[in-house]
Write a protein that holds these residues in place. Structure first.
Motif, PDB file in Angstrom:
ATOM      1  N   GLY A  66       5.595 -15.227  -9.548  1.00  0.00           N
ATOM      2  CA  GLY A  66       7.219 -14.877  -8.137  1.00  0.00           C
ATOM      3  C   GLY A  66       6.770 -13.434  -8.291  1.00  0.00           C
ATOM      4  N   ALA A  67       7.325 -13.358  -7.269  1.00  0.00           N
ATOM      5  CA  ALA A  67       7.672 -11.135  -6.772  1.00  0.00           C
ATOM      6  C   ALA A  67       8.940 -11.000  -7.966  1.00  0.00           C
ATOM      7  CB  ALA A  67       8.058 -10.828  -5.601  1.00  0.00           C
ATOM      8  N   ARG A  68       9.856 -11.687  -8.192  1.00  0.00           N
ATOM      9  CA  ARG A  68      10.848 -11.269  -9.096  1.00  0.00           C
ATOM     10  C   ARG A  68      10.078 -11.268 -10.271  1.00  0.00           C
ATOM     11  NH1 ARG A  68      12.038 -13.298  -4.222  1.00  0.00           N
ATOM     12  NH2 ARG A  68      13.643 -13.443  -2.767  1.00  0.00           N
ATOM     13  N   ASP A  69       9.398 -12.396 -10.647  1.00  0.00           N
ATOM     14  CA  ASP A  69       9.385 -12.156 -12.111  1.00  0.00           C
ATOM     15  C   ASP A  69       8.504 -11.351 -13.070  1.00  0.00           C
ATOM     16  OD1 ASP A  69      11.706 -13.505 -12.342  1.00  0.00           O
ATOM     17  OD2 ASP A  69      10.647 -15.329 -11.513  1.00  0.00           O
ATOM     18  N   GLY A  70       7.656 -11.115 -11.939  1.00  0.00           N
ATOM     19  CA  GLY A  70       6.190 -10.982 -12.047  1.00  0.00           C
ATOM     20  C   GLY A  70       5.050  -9.723 -11.657  1.00  0.00           C
ATOM     21  N   ASN A  71       5.557  -8.450 -11.333  1.00  0.00           N
ATOM     22  CA  ASN A  71       5.843  -7.502 -10.917  1.00  0.00           C
ATOM     23  C   ASN A  71       5.423  -6.814 -12.019  1.00  0.00           C
ATOM     24  OD1 ASN A  71       5.179  -9.018  -8.800  1.00  0.00           O
ATOM     25  ND2 ASN A  71       6.467  -7.872  -7.070  1.00  0.00           N
ATOM     26  N   PHE A  72       5.805  -6.677 -12.673  1.00  0.00           N
ATOM     27  CA  PHE A  72       5.636  -5.871 -14.061  1.00  0.00           C
ATOM     28  C   PHE A  72       6.887  -4.292 -14.130  1.00  0.00           C
ATOM     29  CE2 PHE A  72       2.144  -8.014 -14.982  1.00  0.00           C
ATOM     30  CZ  PHE A  72       2.326  -8.309 -16.324  1.00  0.00           C
ATOM     31  N   GLU A  73       7.962  -4.322 -13.009  1.00  0.00           N
ATOM     32  CA  GLU A  73       8.454  -3.628 -12.558  1.00  0.00           C
ATOM     33  C   GLU A  73       9.817  -3.482 -14.438  1.00  0.00           C
ATOM     34  OE1 GLU A  73       7.853  -2.006 -10.176  1.00  0.00           O
ATOM     35  OE2 GLU A  73       6.397  -4.168  -9.623  1.00  0.00           O
ATOM     36  N   ALA A  74      10.164  -2.367 -13.950  1.00  0.00           N
ATOM     37  CA  ALA A  74      10.948  -2.157 -15.163  1.00  0.00           C
ATOM     38  C   ALA A  74      11.968  -1.344 -15.924  1.00  0.00           C
ATOM     39  CB  ALA A  74      10.041  -1.337 -16.804  1.00  0.00           C
ATOM     40  N   ILE A  75      12.864  -1.029 -16.233  1.00  0.00           N
ATOM     41  CA  ILE A  75      13.326   0.118 -16.436  1.00  0.00           C
ATOM     42  C   ILE A  75      12.844   0.812 -17.832  1.00  0.00           C
ATOM     43  CG2 ILE A  75      16.304   0.288 -18.312  1.00  0.00           C
ATOM     44  CD1 ILE A  75      16.729  -1.965 -16.413  1.00  0.00           C
ATOM     45  N   VAL A  76      12.896   1.930 -17.398  1.00  0.00           N
ATOM     46  CA  VAL A  76      12.477   2.427 -18.945  1.00  0.00           C
ATOM     47  C   VAL A  76      13.035   3.017 -19.624  1.00  0.00           C
ATOM     48  CG1 VAL A  76      10.925   4.937 -18.556  1.00  0.00           C
ATOM     49  CG2 VAL A  76      10.464   3.259 -17.097  1.00  0.00           C
ATOM     50  N   ARG A  77      13.855   4.373 -18.770  1.00  0.00           N
ATOM     51  CA  ARG A  77      15.318   4.370 -19.656  1.00  0.00           C
ATOM     52  C   ARG A  77      16.330   4.295 -19.755  1.00  0.00           C
ATOM     53  NH1 ARG A  77      14.486  11.081 -18.776  1.00  0.00           N
ATOM     54  NH2 ARG A  77      11.830  10.882 -19.573  1.00  0.00           N
ATOM     55  N   ARG A  78      17.246   3.825 -20.616  1.00  0.00           N
ATOM     56  CA  ARG A  78      18.447   2.525 -20.632  1.00  0.00           C
ATOM     57  C   ARG A  78      19.865   3.648 -20.271  1.00  0.00           C
ATOM     58  NH1 ARG A  78      20.354   0.699 -25.670  1.00  0.00           N
ATOM     59  NH2 ARG A  78      20.999  -0.984 -24.311  1.00  0.00           N
ATOM     60  N   PHE A  79      19.506   4.862 -20.582  1.00  0.00           N
ATOM     61  CA  PHE A  79      21.003   5.882 -19.640  1.00  0.00           C
ATOM     62  C   PHE A  79      20.530   7.063 -19.244  1.00  0.00           C
ATOM     63  CE2 PHE A  79      22.325   3.028 -23.680  1.00  0.00           C
ATOM     64  CZ  PHE A  79      23.487   3.027 -23.517  1.00  0.00           C
ATOM     65  N   GLY A  80      21.067   7.873 -18.205  1.00  0.00           N
ATOM     66  CA  GLY A  80      20.749   8.282 -17.563  1.00  0.00           C
ATOM     67  C   GLY A  80      19.315   8.842 -16.384  1.00  0.00           C
ATOM     68  N   ARG A  81      19.516   7.187 -16.196  1.00  0.00           N
ATOM     69  CA  ARG A  81      18.607   6.882 -14.911  1.00  0.00           C
ATOM     70  C   ARG A  81      18.880   5.792 -13.711  1.00  0.00           C
ATOM     71  NH1 ARG A  81      17.189  11.100 -16.541  1.00  0.00           N
ATOM     72  NH2 ARG A  81      14.599  11.562 -16.922  1.00  0.00           N
ATOM     73  N   PRO A  82      20.425   6.213 -13.171  1.00  0.00           N
ATOM     74  CA  PRO A  82      21.011   5.625 -12.252  1.00  0.00           C
ATOM     75  C   PRO A  82      20.402   4.887 -11.224  1.00  0.00           C
ATOM     76  CG  PRO A  82      21.334   8.005 -11.753  1.00  0.00           C
ATOM     77  CD  PRO A  82      21.116   7.347 -12.675  1.00  0.00           C
ATOM     78  N   SER A  83      20.814   3.590 -10.368  1.00  0.00           N
ATOM     79  CA  SER A  83      19.589   3.137  -9.855  1.00  0.00           C
ATOM     80  C   SER A  83      21.211   3.002  -8.056  1.00  0.00           C
ATOM     81  CB  SER A  83      19.300   1.971  -9.645  1.00  0.00           C
ATOM     82  OG  SER A  83      19.253   0.859  -8.433  1.00  0.00           O
ATOM     83  N   LEU A  84      21.018   3.884  -7.403  1.00  0.00           N
ATOM     84  CA  LEU A  84      22.051   3.782  -6.639  1.00  0.00           C
ATOM     85  C   LEU A  84      22.126   3.311  -5.321  1.00  0.00           C
ATOM     86  CD1 LEU A  84      21.805   8.455  -6.409  1.00  0.00           C
ATOM     87  CD2 LEU A  84      22.765   6.369  -8.243  1.00  0.00           C
ATOM     88  N   PHE A  85      23.241   3.099  -4.609  1.00  0.00           N
ATOM     89  CA  PHE A  85      23.103   2.023  -3.241  1.00  0.00           C
ATOM     90  C   PHE A  85      22.954   2.921  -2.224  1.00  0.00           C
ATOM     91  CE2 PHE A  85      26.394  -0.993  -5.069  1.00  0.00           C
ATOM     92  CZ  PHE A  85      25.481  -1.996  -5.410  1.00  0.00           C
ATOM     93  N   VAL A  86      21.805   2.004  -1.045  1.00  0.00           N
ATOM     94  CA  VAL A  86      22.107   2.981   0.087  1.00  0.00           C
ATOM     95  C   VAL A  86      22.909   2.136   0.750  1.00  0.00           C
ATOM     96  CG1 VAL A  86      19.916   3.585   1.761  1.00  0.00           C
ATOM     97  CG2 VAL A  86      19.623   3.539  -0.874  1.00  0.00           C
ATOM     98  N   LYS A  87      23.390   3.442   1.781  1.00  0.00           N
ATOM     99  CA  LYS A  87      24.518   2.927   2.957  1.00  0.00           C
ATOM    100  C   LYS A  87      24.115   4.135   4.269  1.00  0.00           C
ATOM    101  CE  LYS A  87      27.681   0.670  -0.164  1.00  0.00           C
ATOM    102  NZ  LYS A  87      28.916   0.434  -0.350  1.00  0.00           N
ATOM    103  N   ASN A  88      24.273   3.053   5.524  1.00  0.00           N
ATOM    104  CA  ASN A  88      23.839   3.736   6.771  1.00  0.00           C
ATOM    105  C   ASN A  88      22.673   4.749   5.888  1.00  0.00           C
ATOM    106  OD1 ASN A  88      25.755   2.403   7.730  1.00  0.00           O
ATOM    107  ND2 ASN A  88      27.747   3.595   6.265  1.00  0.00           N
ATOM    108  N   GLY A  89      22.062   4.770   6.001  1.00  0.00           N
ATOM    109  CA  GLY A  89      20.667   5.248   5.595  1.00  0.00           C
ATOM    110  C   GLY A  89      20.337   7.072   4.186  1.00  0.00           C
ATOM    111  N   THR A  90      21.900   6.882   3.857  1.00  0.00           N
ATOM    112  CA  THR A  90      21.743   8.018   2.818  1.00  0.00           C
ATOM    113  C   THR A  90      22.142   6.759   1.377  1.00  0.00           C
ATOM    114  OG1 THR A  90      23.154   9.760   2.419  1.00  0.00           O
ATOM    115  CG2 THR A  90      24.695   8.237   3.145  1.00  0.00           C
ATOM    116  N   PHE A  91      21.964   7.564   0.167  1.00  0.00           N
ATOM    117  CA  PHE A  91      22.591   6.941  -0.748  1.00  0.00           C
ATOM    118  C   PHE A  91      23.740   7.894  -0.904  1.00  0.00           C
ATOM    119  CE2 PHE A  91      20.324  11.569  -0.740  1.00  0.00           C
ATOM    120  CZ  PHE A  91      20.977  12.253  -2.580  1.00  0.00           C
TER     121      PHE A  91
END
Length: 643
Positions: A66-91
């Motif tokens: 399924g989509a959540r397990d088999g898409n080969f998406e990945a964390i490439v760098r463990r540090f220094g690459r954040p994932s930021l929330f988007v709220k009200n159309g901005t990050f």
């Protein structure tokens, strides 16, 4: 982490400095403060091969997990690459000072892209509520990955259609963290799904249903050119929990919140085949179909489709996307939107107003030292360049210079330029508040000063497609007084009087400082002499890269600005006060960040120390001159000012 990826992290000096500080403060490694240990991959999780997964492999894994397990998406760098929330159309604002400085100048462009990205949701599907990400590539057409579309759609004898009659797909352009609203648009038709073979890019086109009750988000322009190693990019999509990545890394980076719109910054790692390139933005399952945006232009660099943990993520190049659009007779037709500039106003670069010549500027009187009174006691001379900065000043031709060989004179103000930094050392302005004419502001048109070479001036190219404003040093209305008020106002629109400032720069206190001082009961005649300029500090000023007609340019953006105001008090003596505007504690080792600015009243001697200028004895009239206990007086309001 491969040696290439490890070096890419450790060579980023500003980011490495921040990572080290975080590791120390969080005691991540206990007493063993070795950054290399923290950046090594954990003992579990990830894939063995760096080879890009083929389309068939992705599809096979998808069908199995399924989509959540088999898409080969990945964390490439463990540090220094954040994932930021988007709220009200901005990050959200990154915690990292480095990423704040890299993203904030382009916030307007990035936000525009954010609003054109949505989550692919399903109705009546037996297994999934949503399967990936899609974004607007033409007026009513969204693009996603082939392996996302194949969950609910397939190739048919007559073209493409849903796998089952009861299936329906929607693209929801909201689904933001802790936000209740949605913006769901039905997929009216499956236009195209690329063949399921490694020779074909992992893409699909979906036609969205138009309605009179809403307007579809605008398409985002595709990038012109080829990705370049080190190019700053962001991915925008919907990462979901992904058991193929290290659980501790996911918990730290994502705070255990998934399935909502996020923005992840990173860099282009390598340009691989003719079809794709590598990047290191943090992704998880659900990011399939994400937009990869070049931050400096706001254009789409590629379509994210796969990744391998601790090694690389992959995206289809924009030129390939454009080629497939053309082959299907689909034309990308982005909506053109003006980019704010020049303190929020759009600049007309196609003006028919002729550029002034050196002859046009002859006869400008410039700043007058005796403006406040005829007495020697009221004479306020121009600041003097000390020996440590004098060799950086631009020498003006004798026929164009004013009171000194460095002066560029304008109507009621003068400027001395720093040729090395291509910005003014200072401007010096005479203000007559009793005769100021409130000239209405029209479309800003900025000019180079023809009296000095262009190489000493930074022009429009610095302010193109980012959130940097053309900031006036001498305010537009300050020299707009007397019979020459129109000329005084127009003279402020030379690039010599311009500095790059973020649109958050002009706080209320700083913006109205002159007006308050002119109108205070302790001053007379509504007259003032105002000196202002940036603080040049090569160690803390932030490098900023921009495009020029000849390729790439770079400038150091000043972190602080100063101002000295001189007036005559009711007792007939001078009052000279100094001010600084800054984003952080003035005694710290500052990184350039875009945030809340604070205004301080400071001793004039402090400004002399910071700038290398001499104010020729004005500290004698400074109320803070003898104050040792309060070197920086934060101004919450004008009433805090000491005159």
């Amino acid at each position: 982490m491969s040696s290439i990826q490890f070096e890419a992290v450790t060579n980023d000096e500003s980011l490495m400095s921040e990572i080290q500080q975080k590791i120390k403060s969080s005691n991540l490694l206990g007493s063993k403060l070795d950054i290399s240990e923290a950046l090594k991959p954990p003992s579990t999780g990830g894939f063995e091969s760096l080879r890009v997964p083929t389309s068939s492999e992705i599809a096979s894994a998808f069908k199995e997990k399924g989509a959540r397990d088999g898409n080969f998406e990945a964390i490439v760098r463990r540090f220094g690459r954040p994932s930021l929330f988007v709220k009200n159309g901005t990050f959200e604002v990154p915690e990292s000072d480095t990423w704040k400085g890299r993203l904030a100048p382009y916030k307007t462009l990035i936000d525009r892209a954010i609003n054109s990205v949505g989550r692919v949701e399903l109705i009546n599907h037996t297994d999934y509520d949503w399967v990936g990400t899609a974004w607007m590539i033409s007026d009513d057409i969204a693009i996603t990955n082939r392996h996302v579309a194949m969950v609910f759609a397939q190739k048919t004898d007559s073209g493409f259609g849903y796998r089952r009659r009861e299936y329906r797909a929607f693209v929801d352009f909201k689904e933001e963290y802790l936000q209740l609203g949605s913006f769901e648009v039905e997929v009216e038709d499956i236009l195209y799904i690329a063949d399921d073979h490694e020779d074909f890019p992992d893409l699909a086109f979906l036609k969205l249903k138009k309605s009179d009750s809403f307007r579809l988000p605008p398409p985002i322009r595709l990038y012109e050119g080829t990705p370049v190693n080190g190019q700053i990019v962001v991915t925008i999509g919907y990462p979901a929990y992904d058991s193929r990545n290290n659980a501790a890394d996911m918990s730290r980076i994502f705070s255990d919140v998934y399935n909502v719109k996020r923005l992840a910054p990173g860099e282009v790692l390598a340009v691989g085949s003719q079809q794709d390139f590598e990047h290191d933005c943090t992704t998880l399952g659900g990011n399939s179909g994400s937009m990869v945006v070049d931050v400096a232009s706001g254009q789409v660099l590629g379509l994210h489709f796969a990744g391998r943990y601790e090694q690389a993520n992959f995206a289809v190049k924009s030129e390939v996307l454009k080629s497939y659009l053309g082959s299907l007779n689909i034309i990308a037709n982005p909506v053109s939107v003006a980019v704010p500039s020049g303190n929020g106003s759009s600049t007309n670069l196609d003006t028919e107003i002729p550029a002034p010549t050196a002859n046009d500027l002859k006869g400008r009187k410039g700043y007058e030292s005796g403006f406040l009174g005829d007495s020697d006691d009221l004479t306020v001379t121009l600041p003097t360049l000390t020996d440590k900065i004098k060799d950086k000043a631009v020498v003006v031709s004798p026929e164009a210079s004013g009171q000194s060989k460095y002066n560029l004179d304008y109507t009621h103000f003068s400027i001395v330029m720093n040729g090395e930094r291509r910005l003014a050392f200072f401007t010096a302005t005479n203000i007559d508040g009793s005769t100021v004419n409130r000239v209405k502001r029209k479309g800003d048109v900025w000019f180079y000063d023809p009296r000095i070479e262009r190489k000493y001036q930074v022009g429009n190219e610095l302010y193109a497609k980012n959130d940097l404003d053309r900031g006036h040093l001498t305010r537009r209305l300050d020299p707009a007084w007397g019979d020459e008020f129109k000329q005084g106002e127009m003279d402020t629109f030379f690039f010599t009087n311009c500095t790059p400032q973020h649109h958050l720069f002009n706080t209320k206190t700083w913006l109205g400082l002159e007006d308050y001082l002119l109108n205070t009961a302790d001053t007379i005649d509504f007259k003032a002499c105002i000196f202002t300029g940036p603080v040049f500090d090569d160690e803390i000023d932030r490098p900023f890269d921009f495009k020029t007609n000849n390729g790439n340019g770079r400038i150091l953006l000043p972190l602080q600005y100063w101002k000295v105001a001189v007036m005559v008090k009711e007792d007939g003596t001078l009052s000279a006060t100094g001010y600084l505007i800054s984003q952080k504690d003035l005694v710290s080792n500052m990184e350039f960040v875009f945030g809340q600015y604070k205004t301080y009243q400071v001793p004039i001697r402090t400004i002399e120390n910071l700038t290398g200028l001499s104010f020729n004895g004005l500290e004698e009239f400074d109320p803070l001159n003898s104050t040792e206990s309060v070197p920086y007086l934060e101004l919450g309001d004008y009433e805090d000012i000491r005159i």
